[in-house]
Design an enzyme around this catalytic site. Structure first.
Site, PDB file in Angstrom:
ATOM      1  N   LYS A  89     -27.763 -43.340   4.045  1.00 33.97           N
ATOM      2  CA  LYS A  89     -27.511 -41.922   3.814  1.00 33.97           C
ATOM      3  C   LYS A  89     -26.609 -41.427   4.918  1.00 33.97           C
ATOM      4  O   LYS A  89     -26.869 -41.670   6.101  1.00 33.97           O
ATOM      5  CB  LYS A  89     -28.859 -41.167   3.842  1.00 33.97           C
ATOM      6  N   LYS A 125     -22.172 -44.146   6.728  1.00 35.46           N
ATOM      7  CA  LYS A 125     -21.103 -43.135   6.820  1.00 35.46           C
ATOM      8  C   LYS A 125     -19.854 -43.694   6.160  1.00 35.46           C
ATOM      9  O   LYS A 125     -19.706 -44.909   6.047  1.00 35.46           O
ATOM     10  CB  LYS A 125     -20.810 -42.822   8.289  1.00 35.46           C
ATOM     11  N   GLY A 164     -21.249 -34.831   2.090  1.00 35.70           N
ATOM     12  CA  GLY A 164     -19.978 -34.358   2.641  1.00 35.70           C
ATOM     13  C   GLY A 164     -19.932 -34.460   4.156  1.00 35.70           C
ATOM     14  O   GLY A 164     -20.906 -34.806   4.806  1.00 35.70           O
ATOM     15  N   ASP A 165     -18.769 -34.188   4.695  1.00 30.77           N
ATOM     16  CA  ASP A 165     -18.556 -34.093   6.150  1.00 30.77           C
ATOM     17  C   ASP A 165     -17.218 -33.363   6.291  1.00 30.77           C
ATOM     18  O   ASP A 165     -16.806 -32.641   5.356  1.00 30.77           O
ATOM     19  CB  ASP A 165     -18.522 -35.492   6.792  1.00 30.77           C
ATOM     20  N   SER A 382     -30.405 -32.857   2.336  1.00 31.42           N
ATOM     21  CA  SER A 382     -29.888 -33.856   1.397  1.00 31.42           C
ATOM     22  C   SER A 382     -31.047 -34.703   0.864  1.00 31.42           C
ATOM     23  O   SER A 382     -31.100 -35.037  -0.322  1.00 31.42           O
ATOM     24  CB  SER A 382     -28.893 -34.788   2.100  1.00 31.42           C
TER      25      SER A 382
HETATM   26  P1  NDP Z   1     -15.339 -28.815   7.786  1.00 29.69           P
HETATM   27  O1  NDP Z   1     -14.241 -29.674   7.314  1.00 29.69           O
HETATM   28  O2  NDP Z   1     -15.974 -27.870   6.832  1.00 29.69           O
HETATM   29  O3  NDP Z   1     -14.892 -27.985   9.080  1.00 29.69           O
HETATM   30  C1  NDP Z   1     -14.402 -28.610  10.225  1.00 29.69           C
HETATM   31  C2  NDP Z   1     -13.868 -27.550  11.162  1.00 29.69           C
HETATM   32  O4  NDP Z   1     -13.562 -28.151  12.420  1.00 29.69           O
HETATM   33  C3  NDP Z   1     -12.580 -26.913  10.649  1.00 29.69           C
HETATM   34  O5  NDP Z   1     -12.527 -25.574  11.062  1.00 29.69           O
HETATM   35  C4  NDP Z   1     -11.502 -27.745  11.337  1.00 29.69           C
HETATM   36  O6  NDP Z   1     -10.268 -27.053  11.539  1.00 29.69           O
HETATM   37  C5  NDP Z   1     -12.158 -28.016  12.693  1.00 29.69           C
HETATM   38  N1  NDP Z   1     -11.640 -29.274  13.244  1.00 29.69           N
HETATM   39  C6  NDP Z   1     -11.654 -30.499  12.658  1.00 29.69           C
HETATM   40  N2  NDP Z   1     -11.071 -31.398  13.454  1.00 29.69           N
HETATM   41  C7  NDP Z   1     -10.661 -30.729  14.556  1.00 29.69           C
HETATM   42  C8  NDP Z   1      -9.996 -31.090  15.742  1.00 29.69           C
HETATM   43  N3  NDP Z   1      -9.630 -32.366  15.970  1.00 29.69           N
HETATM   44  N4  NDP Z   1      -9.754 -30.117  16.679  1.00 29.69           N
HETATM   45  C9  NDP Z   1     -10.127 -28.837  16.454  1.00 29.69           C
HETATM   46  N5  NDP Z   1     -10.778 -28.423  15.336  1.00 29.69           N
HETATM   47  C10 NDP Z   1     -11.035 -29.356  14.419  1.00 29.69           C
HETATM   48  O7  NDP Z   1     -16.434 -29.849   8.377  1.00 29.69           O
HETATM   49  P2  NDP Z   1     -17.978 -29.580   8.682  1.00 29.69           P
HETATM   50  O8  NDP Z   1     -18.186 -28.184   9.099  1.00 29.69           O
HETATM   51  O9  NDP Z   1     -18.763 -30.148   7.556  1.00 29.69           O
HETATM   52  O10 NDP Z   1     -18.224 -30.575   9.923  1.00 29.69           O
HETATM   53  C11 NDP Z   1     -18.066 -30.150  11.279  1.00 29.69           C
HETATM   54  C12 NDP Z   1     -18.833 -31.102  12.209  1.00 29.69           C
HETATM   55  O11 NDP Z   1     -20.234 -31.103  11.837  1.00 29.69           O
HETATM   56  C13 NDP Z   1     -18.384 -32.565  12.151  1.00 29.69           C
HETATM   57  O12 NDP Z   1     -18.555 -33.142  13.430  1.00 29.69           O
HETATM   58  C14 NDP Z   1     -19.401 -33.197  11.201  1.00 29.69           C
HETATM   59  O13 NDP Z   1     -19.543 -34.597  11.393  1.00 29.69           O
HETATM   60  C15 NDP Z   1     -20.667 -32.441  11.617  1.00 29.69           C
HETATM   61  N6  NDP Z   1     -21.757 -32.436  10.645  1.00 29.69           N
HETATM   62  C16 NDP Z   1     -21.563 -31.945   9.367  1.00 29.69           C
HETATM   63  C17 NDP Z   1     -22.600 -31.937   8.465  1.00 29.69           C
HETATM   64  C18 NDP Z   1     -22.483 -31.316   7.118  1.00 29.69           C
HETATM   65  O14 NDP Z   1     -23.523 -31.165   6.455  1.00 29.69           O
HETATM   66  N7  NDP Z   1     -21.310 -30.918   6.658  1.00 29.69           N
HETATM   67  C19 NDP Z   1     -23.926 -32.547   8.825  1.00 29.69           C
HETATM   68  C20 NDP Z   1     -24.034 -32.926  10.213  1.00 29.69           C
HETATM   69  C21 NDP Z   1     -22.983 -32.892  11.068  1.00 29.69           C
HETATM   70  P3  NDP Z   1      -9.237 -26.802  10.316  1.00 29.69           P
HETATM   71  O15 NDP Z   1      -9.892 -25.746   9.491  1.00 29.69           O
HETATM   72  O16 NDP Z   1      -8.000 -26.373  10.995  1.00 29.69           O
HETATM   73  O17 NDP Z   1      -9.135 -28.116   9.602  1.00 29.69           O
END
Ligand code: NDP
Length: 450
Positions: A89, A125, A164-165, A382
């Site tokens: 997962k 992943k 998702g991620d 999830s």
């Molecule tokens: P999204 O794609 O919805 O959002 C990611 C955000 O982070 C966007 O605003 C993006 O900017 C910004 N971002 C991405 N890469 C960079 C970078 N290199 N430098 C600066 N800003 C950056 O992803 P999520 O919100 O789902 O995920 C965010 C984090 O949370 C990740 O680390 C993910 O692994 C973690 N996570 C997510 C889960 C989930 O349920 N979705 C569960 C557990 C952890 P821009 O809009 O400009 O692309």
């Protein structure tokens, strides 16, 4: 040479270029010594070598046709890391920086995060170096369909259930689900984060951000504190960040920053969430447009901050929620946060703090919730989605939220009790790692040398 350093040296020699993966492994292994000392059977059973080796890694070509009729090629990944506790997962990430090291670090972290929830889920992943920025909806659909055409051979509701991620939200999950159904003739819970009309769970989309704020509240409650009335710093402007902002407001706190890959927004009045949502929902939407409506806000472009660190962590705030990406908070950032009076850091993103920042934070008395614990709400809901699918039920948002709050409290308690057990009260890095590792390692030992 001691077991931990021997294992780390082997890993470094085997994969010298996989720096993020090495960082994630080192961060776990360097906290396990007290457990290994107490329990020689982990070394006798060679658990460390086994646990850092994925059970299976799949890499595949993803070809698709863009809107100009040009054939595009991307690389797809799925790392099925550990199934000792249940089906693999973990999410799928679509981002140009995706490579084997990033997917392996995320998969490795996922094993212990999932174990810490107390639920029956293994760790995996996946993703692709596909960049969704600037792509049309039809291009995204064609990419998702091509990606799933190969991935479907490796996944299934009791085998491996991706979510998702970064770059993968409900829309992408929907296109992949549609293609899976078309190829297999099966309507089943092969993905989580599905739409509510076709097997999704109420509250899944919000679960990581909301869960992270619940986790912070649990840490603070133990110290007789709370988030109410406090200024908070949030990085990112995606799923996790904006649901964190939403829950902070709901609990009476004031989130004063958000950021994205182009810059940081700071608004002392509290960020205007509907406006940020509207800006980010436009293709290529920038946070800079926020200033048109709020002239008193401040916008710092990402390249205007060349110092060792990030603008978002240089504002004073009571609590910080890194919710964008890995290594987005350096040691200098951590020092600035502490100097400015920050009392709490809860990681919504995976491994957002550089190793040096983690070491520094552990030396302070800040309430520090590592991602494996603090952002586990997403994967926990999830698993609730999988349970609802298996029973052909749909729970109310209230019921899911109640379960989420309970799970986040249990995760906090598990990490906190284990830290206490090993003589480092309050150190949730050590407590979380040992509690997660012990569950997985014990299950592996019981299942024999597989
Ligand atoms: P999204 O794609 O919805 O959002 C990611 C955000 O982070 C966007 O605003 C993006 O900017 C910004 N971002 C991405 N890469 C960079 C970078 N290199 N430098 C600066 N800003 C950056 O992803 P999520 O919100 O789902 O995920 C965010 C984090 O949370 C990740 O680390 C993910 O692994 C973690 N996570 C997510 C889960 C989930 O349920 N979705 C569960 C557990 C952890 P821009 O809009 O400009 O692309």
């Amino acid at each position: 040479m001691a077991y931990v350093s021997r294992t780390l040296q082997n890993l470094r020699e085997s994969f010298p270029a996989q720096t993020e993966f090495y960082q994630a492994v080192e961060e776990v292994l360097e906290t396990l010594q007290p457990l290994l000392d107490q329990n020689p059977r982990y070394e006798e059973q060679n658990i460390l070598q086994r646990i850092i080796e994925p059970e299976r890694q799949i890499t595949f070509r993803v070809t698709w046709v863009d809107d100009n009729n040009t054939i595009q090629v991307n690389r797809g990944y799925r790392v099925q890391f550990n199934s000792a506790l249940g089906p693999y997962k973990g999410g799928l990430r679509f981002h140009p920086t995706v490579n084997a090291s990033i997917i392996k670090f995320l998969g490795f972290e996922q094993i212990f995060k999932n174990a810490l929830t107390g639920l029956a889920i293994g760790g995996g992943k996946g993703g692709s170096n596909f960049d969704p920025h600037g792509r049309s909806t039809m291009e995204i659909m064609r990419f998702c369909q091509s990606f799933m055409t190969e991935l479907r051979r490796h996944v299934g509701p009791t085998t491996d259930v991706p979510a998702g991620d970064i770059g993968v939200g409900t829309r992408e999950i929907a296109y992949m689900f549609g293609q899976y159904k078309r190829l297999t003739k099966r309507f089943e819970g092969v993905l989580t984060g599905k739409g509510l009309l076709w097997g999704g769970s109420a509250g899944r989309e919000a679960a990581t951000g909301h869960g992270c704020v619940y986790f912070a509240e649990n840490m603070l409650q133990d110290r007789g504190e709370s988030l109410e009335g406090k200024d908070c710093l949030v990085s990112g402007a995606g799923n996790v960040a904006l649901h964190t902002v939403e829950k902070l407001y709901a609990l009476g706190a004031k989130p004063i920053t958000v950021s994205d890959s182009r810059g940081t927004l700071y608004h002392t009045e509290g960020v205007d969430l509907p406006l940020v949502r509207a800006l980010k929902s436009q293709p290529n939407g920038s946070l800079e447009g926020y200033l048109d409506d709020h002239a008193d806000a401040e916008y710092t472009p990402i390249d205007a901050y060349p110092d060792d660190g990030h603008a978002v962590w240089r504002y004073p705030g009571y609590a910080a929620f890194p919710s964008a990406t890995q290594n987005e908070l350096t040691r200098a950032d951590a020092e600035a946060l502490v100097e400015n009076g920050c009392q709490c850091i809860a990681e919504g993103a995976n491994m957002p703090c550089e190793a040096e920042a983690v070491h520094f934070l552990q030396e302070t008395d800040i309430a520090y919730g590592p991602g494996k614990a603090a952002n586990a709400g997403g994967v926990a809901v999830s698993q609730l989605e999988m349970a609802q699918n298996a029973r052909m039920q749909a729970w109310s948002r209230e019921k899911v939220d109640e379960r989420l709050q309970g799970i986040m409290q249990e995760i906090y308690q598990r990490a906190s009790d284990t830290a206490e057990e090993f003589g480092v009260p309050g150190n949730l890095v050590v407590g979380g790692n040992i509690a997660g590792f012990r569950r997985v390692a014990d299950a592996m030992i019981e299942q024999g040398a597989v």
